[in-house]
Scaffold this active site. Structure first.
Site, PDB file in Angstrom:
ATOM      1  N   GLU A  44       0.828  -1.201   0.000  1.00 18.38           N
ATOM      2  CA  GLU A  44       0.000   0.000   0.000  1.00 18.38           C
ATOM      3  C   GLU A  44       0.870   1.262   0.000  1.00 18.38           C
ATOM      4  OE1 GLU A  44      -2.379   2.643   3.219  1.00 18.38           O
ATOM      5  OE2 GLU A  44      -2.209   0.492   3.602  1.00 18.38           O
TER       6      GLU A  44
ATOM      7  N   ASP B  35       0.764   3.867  -3.274  1.00 17.90           N
ATOM      8  CA  ASP B  35       0.383   5.270  -3.177  1.00 17.90           C
ATOM      9  C   ASP B  35       1.324   6.135  -4.002  1.00 17.90           C
ATOM     10  OD1 ASP B  35      -1.035   7.575  -1.874  1.00 17.90           O
ATOM     11  OD2 ASP B  35       0.961   7.912  -1.058  1.00 17.90           O
TER      12      ASP B  35
ATOM     13  N   ASP C  39      -7.059   1.326   0.342  1.00 13.44           N
ATOM     14  CA  ASP C  39      -5.721   0.816   0.661  1.00 13.44           C
ATOM     15  C   ASP C  39      -5.385  -0.399  -0.201  1.00 13.44           C
ATOM     16  OD1 ASP C  39      -5.530   2.759   2.589  1.00 13.44           O
ATOM     17  OD2 ASP C  39      -5.899   1.412   4.281  1.00 13.44           O
TER      18      ASP C  39
ATOM     19  N   GLU D  83      -4.434   0.510  -3.783  1.00 11.47           N
ATOM     20  CA  GLU D  83      -3.045   0.969  -3.870  1.00 11.47           C
ATOM     21  C   GLU D  83      -2.086  -0.211  -3.802  1.00 11.47           C
ATOM     22  OE1 GLU D  83      -3.659   5.394  -1.819  1.00 11.47           O
ATOM     23  OE2 GLU D  83      -2.879   3.728  -0.626  1.00 11.47           O
TER      24      GLU D  83
END
EC number: 3.1.26.3
Length: 229
Positions: free
Chosen positions: A45, A49, A118, A121
């Site tokens: 995650e 991002d 989350d 990502e």
């Protein structure tokens, strides 16, 4: 593996066949199911991002070569925020293949916005590790294509936009008050009120406190900008 068939179907929806399937397994494993022998998706995650951010920044620059930073920034924020990631996750049925602990499962984890965002990502990062940045960027451009085309220059986070509106008029930042929660644990409904220093208020309901705050802020900002305060 119990989820093997479901994950194979998910790969088809995602549009990427993993050379290392364990990366996908890790990407869909929530912290509630993680252990010393079963890594969860938190590290992916973190990486995802950043991969999403770079891919989206490049896409926005290419889509509008004359736009200034002040125009691009709100578009970027609208496209990479957790709510948008969660929407994309729902679009490809990511919630259906998440590996969740019993408590998360019972509390409706497959539909939780933060959890879906989350995981989205993490999936982007898994593609990046599996096949490189070009593949991850292609994935992002494909899944976000319609959103990139339609995002508006004023697509700011409503709470941020309302705060900027208030501060530009010498007011303190708006305050938010949780008025209540109803519904079962797996499908809660939160009611939130936003208030300006000058007394104007709006209320909104949503499945998360954050979403309710955003909806209330959006409604109040629209009313104030239309001169109906």
């Amino acid at each position: 593996m119990k989820l093997a068939a479901d994950l194979r179907a998910f790969e088809e929806r995602l549009g990427h066949r993993f050379r290392n399937p364990e990366l996908l397994v890790r990407a869909v494993t929530h912290g509630s199911m993680g252990s010393a022998t079963r890594p969860d998706n938190q590290r992916l995650e973190f990486l995802g991002d950043r991969v999403l951010g770079l891919a989206m920044a490049e896409a926005l620059l290419a889509a509008d070569r004359g736009a200034a930073e002040g125009t691009l920034a709100p578009r970027f924020n609208a496209l990479v925020r957790k709510e948008t990631c969660a929407d994309v996750a729902r679009q490809i049925g990511l919630g259906d293949v998440l590996k969740l602990g019993r408590s998360e499962m019972m509390s409706g984890g497959r539909r939780k916005e933060a959890l879906l965002g989350d995981a989205m990502e993490a999936v982007i990062a898994a593609v990046h590790v599996d096949a490189g940045f070009e593949s991850a960027r292609a994935l992002v451009l494909r899944l976000w294509a319609g959103r990139i085309e339609t995002v508006k220059a004023d697509a700011r986070d409503p709470k941020t936009a309302l705060q900027e509106w208030a501060q530009a008029r010498g007011q303190t930042p708006p305050s938010y008050l949780a008025l209540g929660r109803e519904g079962p644990d797996h499908q809660p409904l939160f009611t939130v009120e936003v208030r300006l220093e000058t007394g104007e208020t709006e209320q909104a309901k949503a499945g998360t406190k954050r979403a309710a705050e955003q909806a209330a802020a959006k409604a109040l900002l629209a009313r104030m900008e239309n001169g109906n305060g």
